[in-house]
Scaffold this motif. Structure first.
Motif, mmCIF file in Angstrom:
data_model
loop_
_atom_site.group_PDB
_atom_site.id
_atom_site.type_symbol
_atom_site.label_atom_id
_atom_site.label_comp_id
_atom_site.label_asym_id
_atom_site.label_seq_id
_atom_site.Cartn_x
_atom_site.Cartn_y
_atom_site.Cartn_z
ATOM 1 N N UNK A 95 45.706 32.734 38.679
ATOM 2 C CA UNK A 95 45.406 33.464 39.910
ATOM 3 C C UNK A 95 43.921 33.331 40.224
ATOM 4 N N UNK A 96 43.627 32.837 41.426
ATOM 5 C CA UNK A 96 42.256 32.764 41.921
ATOM 6 C C UNK A 96 42.044 33.931 42.882
ATOM 7 N N UNK A 97 41.206 34.919 42.534
ATOM 8 C CA UNK A 97 41.018 36.111 43.383
ATOM 9 C C UNK A 97 39.749 36.010 44.216
ATOM 10 N N UNK A 98 39.859 35.468 45.404
ATOM 11 C CA UNK A 98 38.696 35.330 46.286
ATOM 12 C C UNK A 98 38.659 36.519 47.247
ATOM 13 N N UNK A 99 38.296 37.688 46.705
ATOM 14 C CA UNK A 99 38.392 38.945 47.444
ATOM 15 C C UNK A 99 37.541 38.954 48.717
ATOM 16 N N UNK A 105 45.062 32.733 45.480
ATOM 17 C CA UNK A 105 45.929 31.579 45.247
ATOM 18 C C UNK A 105 46.606 31.795 43.904
ATOM 19 N N UNK A 106 47.931 31.736 43.905
ATOM 20 C CA UNK A 106 48.710 31.956 42.688
ATOM 21 C C UNK A 106 49.448 30.665 42.328
ATOM 22 N N UNK A 107 49.298 30.259 41.070
ATOM 23 C CA UNK A 107 49.864 28.995 40.598
ATOM 24 C C UNK A 107 50.794 29.263 39.424
ATOM 25 N N UNK A 108 51.935 28.604 39.376
ATOM 26 C CA UNK A 108 52.783 28.644 38.190
ATOM 27 C C UNK A 108 52.997 27.226 37.698
ATOM 28 N N UNK A 109 53.153 27.094 36.384
ATOM 29 C CA UNK A 109 53.369 25.764 35.837
ATOM 30 C C UNK A 109 53.471 25.773 34.325
#
Length: 211
Positions: A95-99, A105-109
């Motif tokens: 999870x990239x939290x660009x508040x 941006x949420x990534x799964x893998x």
């Protein structure tokens, strides 16, 4: 402290389907560049979520060190808790939290170990003090005092003062081969824009998600 009333409106603009590229990495790269241009602190910081063998979720912040079509790369101590979790269950999320830009941006893998060549190349690109620090900490183990770390650091700094710092055998990295990426843009009245890219063979399927 009562936190229930703490809130703000997200007013930095929406995300429209017509603006979405076919390849999610293109949008990720654009958003990351904008996070850097906005001088956000640690724009490459991402939360890595893993699951223990007992089924308990854990999260921690690491720094993204590379990304391309193969995946998202980070480095760590291979004896750390996250590495132990990955050894048992390779499925992770990022999870990239660009508040400050009202974005996430949420990534799964699936996390796969990097090759020794990739690891040693990156290790020797780090500042020397960071290389030494990798030797000092047995990450996630219990210690009695910070002074132990500082004393060990100074000892190794003197030892490697006039030479190259070797790569520790217990230090490495992972590439998260991603199968989904969700882009979240905050919207007024909590009507956020969310678009989920899901891998379908060699292509990506895009869905709008309700906020």
């Amino acid at each position: 402290m009562d936190v229930a009333h703490l809130r703000r409106e997200y007013t930095r603009g929406g995300l429209h389907r017509d603006d979405l590229p076919v390849d999610p990495l293109l949008l990720f790269e654009k958003w990351l560049a904008q996070a850097c241009e906005a001088k956000l602190p640690d724009p490459t910081a991402m939360s890595v979520a893993t699951v223990s063998p007992e089924g308990r979720p854990f999260q921690r912040i690491v720094l993204l060190k590379h990304y391309d079509a193969k995946g998202f790369v980070f480095y760590t101590n291979l004896g750390s808790r996250k590495a132990q979790h990955i050894a048992a269950n390779q499925h992770v999320s990022l999870l990239f939290p660009w508040h400050n830009l009202d974005r996430q941006v949420h990534v799964t893998g699936v996390a796969e170990a990097l090759s020794p060549l990739e690891v040693v190349k990156y290790f020797h690109s780090r500042p020397k003090d960071s290389q030494i620090a990798a030797w000092v900490s047995q990450q996630s183990t219990r210690i009695s005092a910070r002074g132990l770390l500082e004393a060990k650091f100074m000892e190794l700094k003197q030892k490697f003062a006039n030479g190259e710092v070797p790569l520790p055998s217990f230090w490495g990295g992972y590439r998260v081969n991603f199968d989904s990426i969700e882009f979240w843009q905050g919207g007024e009245h909590r009507l956020h824009d969310r678009f989920l890219y899901s891998r379908s063979g060699e292509h990506w399927h895009i869905d709008r998600l309700a906020p």
